[in-house]
Design a protein around this motif. Structure first.
Motif, PDB file in Angstrom:
ATOM      1  N   ILE A  93       0.832  -1.205   0.000  1.00 43.40           N
ATOM      2  CA  ILE A  93       0.000   0.000   0.000  1.00 43.40           C
ATOM      3  C   ILE A  93       0.862   1.249   0.000  1.00 43.40           C
ATOM      4  O   ILE A  93       1.827   1.358   0.758  1.00 43.40           O
ATOM      5  CB  ILE A  93      -0.931   0.014   1.230  1.00 43.40           C
ATOM      6  CG1 ILE A  93      -1.802  -1.245   1.238  1.00 43.40           C
ATOM      7  CG2 ILE A  93      -1.787   1.272   1.243  1.00 43.40           C
ATOM      8  CD1 ILE A  93      -2.551  -1.453   2.535  1.00 43.40           C
ATOM      9  N   ALA A  94       0.494   2.181  -0.864  1.00 41.99           N
ATOM     10  CA  ALA A  94       1.188   3.471  -0.933  1.00 41.99           C
ATOM     11  C   ALA A  94       0.201   4.588  -0.649  1.00 41.99           C
ATOM     12  O   ALA A  94      -0.991   4.470  -0.929  1.00 41.99           O
ATOM     13  CB  ALA A  94       1.817   3.670  -2.308  1.00 41.99           C
ATOM     14  N   VAL A  95       0.706   5.686  -0.092  1.00 40.68           N
ATOM     15  CA  VAL A  95      -0.090   6.887   0.124  1.00 40.68           C
ATOM     16  C   VAL A  95       0.541   8.028  -0.657  1.00 40.68           C
ATOM     17  O   VAL A  95       1.755   8.239  -0.576  1.00 40.68           O
ATOM     18  CB  VAL A  95      -0.182   7.258   1.614  1.00 40.68           C
ATOM     19  CG1 VAL A  95      -0.766   8.664   1.790  1.00 40.68           C
ATOM     20  CG2 VAL A  95      -1.041   6.250   2.366  1.00 40.68           C
ATOM     21  N   VAL A  96      -0.276   8.729  -1.423  1.00 41.79           N
ATOM     22  CA  VAL A  96       0.183   9.902  -2.172  1.00 41.79           C
ATOM     23  C   VAL A  96      -0.414  11.141  -1.509  1.00 41.79           C
ATOM     24  O   VAL A  96      -1.628  11.214  -1.307  1.00 41.79           O
ATOM     25  CB  VAL A  96      -0.249   9.828  -3.656  1.00 41.79           C
ATOM     26  CG1 VAL A  96       0.044  11.145  -4.370  1.00 41.79           C
ATOM     27  CG2 VAL A  96       0.462   8.674  -4.351  1.00 41.79           C
ATOM     28  N   ILE A  97       0.432  12.109  -1.184  1.00 44.77           N
ATOM     29  CA  ILE A  97      -0.020  13.343  -0.547  1.00 44.77           C
ATOM     30  C   ILE A  97       0.405  14.531  -1.405  1.00 44.77           C
ATOM     31  O   ILE A  97       1.578  14.916  -1.405  1.00 44.77           O
ATOM     32  CB  ILE A  97       0.564  13.498   0.872  1.00 44.77           C
ATOM     33  CG1 ILE A  97       0.251  12.272   1.725  1.00 44.77           C
ATOM     34  CG2 ILE A  97       0.031  14.766   1.539  1.00 44.77           C
ATOM     35  CD1 ILE A  97       0.874  12.314   3.115  1.00 44.77           C
ATOM     36  N   PRO A  98      -0.514  15.116  -2.177  1.00 43.89           N
ATOM     37  CA  PRO A  98      -0.170  16.343  -2.910  1.00 43.89           C
ATOM     38  C   PRO A  98       0.029  17.472  -1.910  1.00 43.89           C
ATOM     39  O   PRO A  98      -0.808  17.686  -1.028  1.00 43.89           O
ATOM     40  CB  PRO A  98      -1.398  16.583  -3.798  1.00 43.89           C
ATOM     41  CG  PRO A  98      -2.514  15.868  -3.108  1.00 43.89           C
ATOM     42  CD  PRO A  98      -1.908  14.708  -2.388  1.00 43.89           C
ATOM     43  N   ALA A 129       4.336   5.449  -7.700  1.00 42.88           N
ATOM     44  CA  ALA A 129       3.879   4.262  -6.984  1.00 42.88           C
ATOM     45  C   ALA A 129       3.791   3.052  -7.908  1.00 42.88           C
ATOM     46  O   ALA A 129       4.194   1.940  -7.536  1.00 42.88           O
ATOM     47  CB  ALA A 129       2.517   4.551  -6.346  1.00 42.88           C
ATOM     48  N   ILE A 130       3.283   3.256  -9.108  1.00 43.12           N
ATOM     49  CA  ILE A 130       3.180   2.156 -10.080  1.00 43.12           C
ATOM     50  C   ILE A 130       4.567   1.646 -10.447  1.00 43.12           C
ATOM     51  O   ILE A 130       4.796   0.436 -10.544  1.00 43.12           O
ATOM     52  CB  ILE A 130       2.410   2.622 -11.331  1.00 43.12           C
ATOM     53  CG1 ILE A 130       0.946   2.896 -10.984  1.00 43.12           C
ATOM     54  CG2 ILE A 130       2.501   1.584 -12.448  1.00 43.12           C
ATOM     55  CD1 ILE A 130       0.170   3.617 -12.066  1.00 43.12           C
ATOM     56  N   ALA A 131       5.508   2.577 -10.637  1.00 45.66           N
ATOM     57  CA  ALA A 131       6.886   2.191 -10.973  1.00 45.66           C
ATOM     58  C   ALA A 131       7.526   1.384  -9.843  1.00 45.66           C
ATOM     59  O   ALA A 131       8.371   0.516 -10.098  1.00 45.66           O
ATOM     60  CB  ALA A 131       7.721   3.437 -11.262  1.00 45.66           C
ATOM     61  N   ASP A 132       7.101   1.635  -8.609  1.00 45.29           N
ATOM     62  CA  ASP A 132       7.659   0.918  -7.458  1.00 45.29           C
ATOM     63  C   ASP A 132       6.915  -0.379  -7.162  1.00 45.29           C
ATOM     64  O   ASP A 132       7.228  -1.069  -6.176  1.00 45.29           O
ATOM     65  CB  ASP A 132       7.637   1.816  -6.213  1.00 45.29           C
ATOM     66  CG  ASP A 132       8.683   2.920  -6.286  1.00 45.29           C
ATOM     67  OD1 ASP A 132       9.621   2.796  -7.108  1.00 45.29           O
ATOM     68  OD2 ASP A 132       8.571   3.907  -5.527  1.00 45.29           O
ATOM     69  N   GLY A 133       5.939  -0.716  -7.963  1.00 43.08           N
ATOM     70  CA  GLY A 133       5.258  -2.000  -7.845  1.00 43.08           C
ATOM     71  C   GLY A 133       4.275  -2.126  -6.695  1.00 43.08           C
ATOM     72  O   GLY A 133       4.080  -3.226  -6.158  1.00 43.08           O
ATOM     73  N   VAL A 134       3.622  -1.049  -6.313  1.00 38.87           N
ATOM     74  CA  VAL A 134       2.634  -1.141  -5.242  1.00 38.87           C
ATOM     75  C   VAL A 134       1.342  -1.750  -5.788  1.00 38.87           C
ATOM     76  O   VAL A 134       1.132  -1.825  -7.002  1.00 38.87           O
ATOM     77  CB  VAL A 134       2.343   0.243  -4.611  1.00 38.87           C
ATOM     78  CG1 VAL A 134       3.636   0.898  -4.157  1.00 38.87           C
ATOM     79  CG2 VAL A 134       1.593   1.140  -5.575  1.00 38.87           C
ATOM     80  N   ASP A 135       0.475  -2.169  -4.876  1.00 42.10           N
ATOM     81  CA  ASP A 135      -0.797  -2.770  -5.268  1.00 42.10           C
ATOM     82  C   ASP A 135      -1.954  -1.776  -5.180  1.00 42.10           C
ATOM     83  O   ASP A 135      -2.823  -1.742  -6.057  1.00 42.10           O
ATOM     84  CB  ASP A 135      -1.105  -3.981  -4.379  1.00 42.10           C
ATOM     85  CG  ASP A 135      -0.068  -5.079  -4.520  1.00 42.10           C
ATOM     86  OD1 ASP A 135       0.165  -5.515  -5.663  1.00 42.10           O
ATOM     87  OD2 ASP A 135       0.514  -5.479  -3.501  1.00 42.10           O
ATOM     88  N   ILE A 136      -1.985  -1.000  -4.112  1.00 38.82           N
ATOM     89  CA  ILE A 136      -3.087  -0.071  -3.881  1.00 38.82           C
ATOM     90  C   ILE A 136      -2.514   1.302  -3.521  1.00 38.82           C
ATOM     91  O   ILE A 136      -1.584   1.400  -2.720  1.00 38.82           O
ATOM     92  CB  ILE A 136      -4.008  -0.571  -2.752  1.00 38.82           C
ATOM     93  CG1 ILE A 136      -4.603  -1.937  -3.125  1.00 38.82           C
ATOM     94  CG2 ILE A 136      -5.132   0.437  -2.477  1.00 38.82           C
ATOM     95  CD1 ILE A 136      -5.368  -2.608  -2.000  1.00 38.82           C
ATOM     96  N   ILE A 137      -3.074   2.339  -4.135  1.00 38.89           N
ATOM     97  CA  ILE A 137      -2.589   3.709  -3.922  1.00 38.89           C
ATOM     98  C   ILE A 137      -3.697   4.528  -3.277  1.00 38.89           C
ATOM     99  O   ILE A 137      -4.793   4.648  -3.832  1.00 38.89           O
ATOM    100  CB  ILE A 137      -2.162   4.368  -5.249  1.00 38.89           C
ATOM    101  CG1 ILE A 137      -1.235   3.452  -6.048  1.00 38.89           C
ATOM    102  CG2 ILE A 137      -1.489   5.714  -4.982  1.00 38.89           C
ATOM    103  CD1 ILE A 137      -1.014   3.896  -7.486  1.00 38.89           C
ATOM    104  N   VAL A 138      -3.398   5.089  -2.124  1.00 39.10           N
ATOM    105  CA  VAL A 138      -4.358   5.933  -1.404  1.00 39.10           C
ATOM    106  C   VAL A 138      -3.936   7.390  -1.562  1.00 39.10           C
ATOM    107  O   VAL A 138      -2.758   7.715  -1.449  1.00 39.10           O
ATOM    108  CB  VAL A 138      -4.409   5.572   0.093  1.00 39.10           C
ATOM    109  CG1 VAL A 138      -5.465   6.414   0.819  1.00 39.10           C
ATOM    110  CG2 VAL A 138      -4.683   4.090   0.280  1.00 39.10           C
ATOM    111  N   LYS A 139      -4.894   8.249  -1.830  1.00 39.23           N
ATOM    112  CA  LYS A 139      -4.601   9.680  -1.932  1.00 39.23           C
ATOM    113  C   LYS A 139      -5.186  10.389  -0.717  1.00 39.23           C
ATOM    114  O   LYS A 139      -6.387  10.281  -0.432  1.00 39.23           O
ATOM    115  CB  LYS A 139      -5.183  10.249  -3.226  1.00 39.23           C
ATOM    116  CG  LYS A 139      -4.899  11.750  -3.440  1.00 39.23           C
ATOM    117  CD  LYS A 139      -6.099  12.568  -3.121  1.00 39.23           C
ATOM    118  CE  LYS A 139      -5.906  14.043  -3.401  1.00 39.23           C
ATOM    119  NZ  LYS A 139      -7.108  14.854  -3.087  1.00 39.23           N
ATOM    120  N   VAL A 140      -4.322  11.081   0.018  1.00 40.33           N
ATOM    121  CA  VAL A 140      -4.722  11.823   1.213  1.00 40.33           C
ATOM    122  C   VAL A 140      -4.227  13.255   1.063  1.00 40.33           C
ATOM    123  O   VAL A 140      -3.077  13.482   0.678  1.00 40.33           O
ATOM    124  CB  VAL A 140      -4.126  11.191   2.490  1.00 40.33           C
ATOM    125  CG1 VAL A 140      -4.487  12.025   3.716  1.00 40.33           C
ATOM    126  CG2 VAL A 140      -4.605   9.756   2.658  1.00 40.33           C
TER     127      VAL A 140
END
Length: 330
Positions: free
Chosen positions: A7-12, A80-91
């Protein structure tokens, strides 16, 4: 299922320096990697995070130019896709979203129930009392327009930015075409419908502290209306004429033509009656009203079929099965 997914979290990050560290501190251990995307922030929030955050999961990405929230999120998705994560959460980094809810957004995707999850602050009627009345009205208006343009009739609160997506689905998004600024969340729903992805709402509480929202709904309703009409036209064409054809493909144009014909016929005779002073006959009135009534029924029938055609088949599971059937490791 959550523990078996990366799981990855993206924070703009843009003008959220006062809140960003608190958001990072509250992200739980279920998250494997965090991307803080400094969207050319004038406060240099990226450098601030580097200097003050020791969490090894945190990666700071600095954008050379300001892209808007959509562009920043897409930058995080790509990393995140390049790092091979499965699910990306945006917070968001402004503290409005409780990171403790991340498992609630991830679980439906990890369990194969959805491709994309988004927050909905309208489930608890008591909680939304604290939402400003103008924002409440604006969200209701935008929600209706989003239902028409996206085709997700069972969703609400379209401007809610607390979301999660399966990386397989994210990789199929036309990232360069998605709106980069405030229309981002609603444009995402349109793009997901074109992919036929399953989207569900996740209940969450409304939270308003001392943060300042950059989105003024009263100023963007007109702009959003134009974009919604554009997306609705594209979606109807793609789903009902280009990709497939059904009874709904006939009902819509027939209904529109009948309503237009009846309206034009009625208006022309009304103008003629005004200029001549001769009262319009009941038969003429019926000739105008009948196609409008029948046409409206056709349009309602189309809407009924459109509501029933909300995507139900989880896209990332279908693609995974297809790859396994071809002997390819997903």
């Amino acid at each position: 299922m959550i523990h078996s997914s990366k799981i990855a979290v993206v924070i703009p990050s843009y003008k959220v320096k006062a809140h960003i560290l608190g958001v990072l501190q509250n992200i739980g251990e279920e998250v494997d990697v965090i991307y803080v995307v400094d969207d050319c922030c004038p406060d240099q929030s990226g450098e601030f995070v580097k200097a003050n955050c020791t969490d090894p999961r945190v990666n700071v990405i600095v954008c050379p130019v300001n892209q808007g929230v959509g562009g920043a999120v897409m930058t995080g998705y790509e990393a995140a896709i390049a790092d091979g994560v499965d699910i990306i959460v945006k917070v968001d980094g402004d503290g409005q979203m409780d990171p403790a809810l991340i498992p609630d957004f991830v679980l439906p995707i990890a369990n194969g129930e959805a491709d994309y999850t988004k927050g909905n602050r309208f489930f608890d009627l008591e909680e939304i009392r604290q939402m400003p009345k103008m924002r409440l009205f604006g969200n209701a208006t935008l929600s209706f327009m989003t239902k028409l343009s996206s085709g997700y009739w069972d969703l609400f609160d379209p401007t809610n930015g607390f979301t999660a997506i399966h990386a397989n689905v994210a990789s199929h998004l036309p990232m360069k075409k998605i709106s980069q600024r405030y229309f981002f969340e609603t444009d995402m729903l349109f793009r997901l419908n074109i992919l036929r992805a399953v989207v569900i709402d996740v209940p969450m509480d409304a939270k308003y502290d001392d943060e300042v929202s950059n989105l003024k709904i009263s100023k963007v309703v007109g702009e959003f209306l134009v974009k919604h009409i554009r997306n609705m036209s594209k979606r109807v064409f793609y789903n009902y004429y280009l990709r497939d054809m059904s009874l709904a493909s006939i009902e819509l144009p027939v209904g529109v033509l009948l309503v237009l014909a009846g309206t034009l016929f009625g208006v022309s005779h009304w103008i003629g009656a005004l200029s001549s002073g001769i009262q319009t006959t009941p038969g003429t009135v019926m000739l105008s009203a009948l196609p409008i009534i029948v046409g409206t029924q056709f349009i309602l029938a189309f809407l009924g079929q459109d509501i029933a055609s909300v995507p139900r088949r989880v896209l990332h599971l279908h693609k995974k099965k297809k790859l396994l059937g071809q002997g390819v490791k997903p």
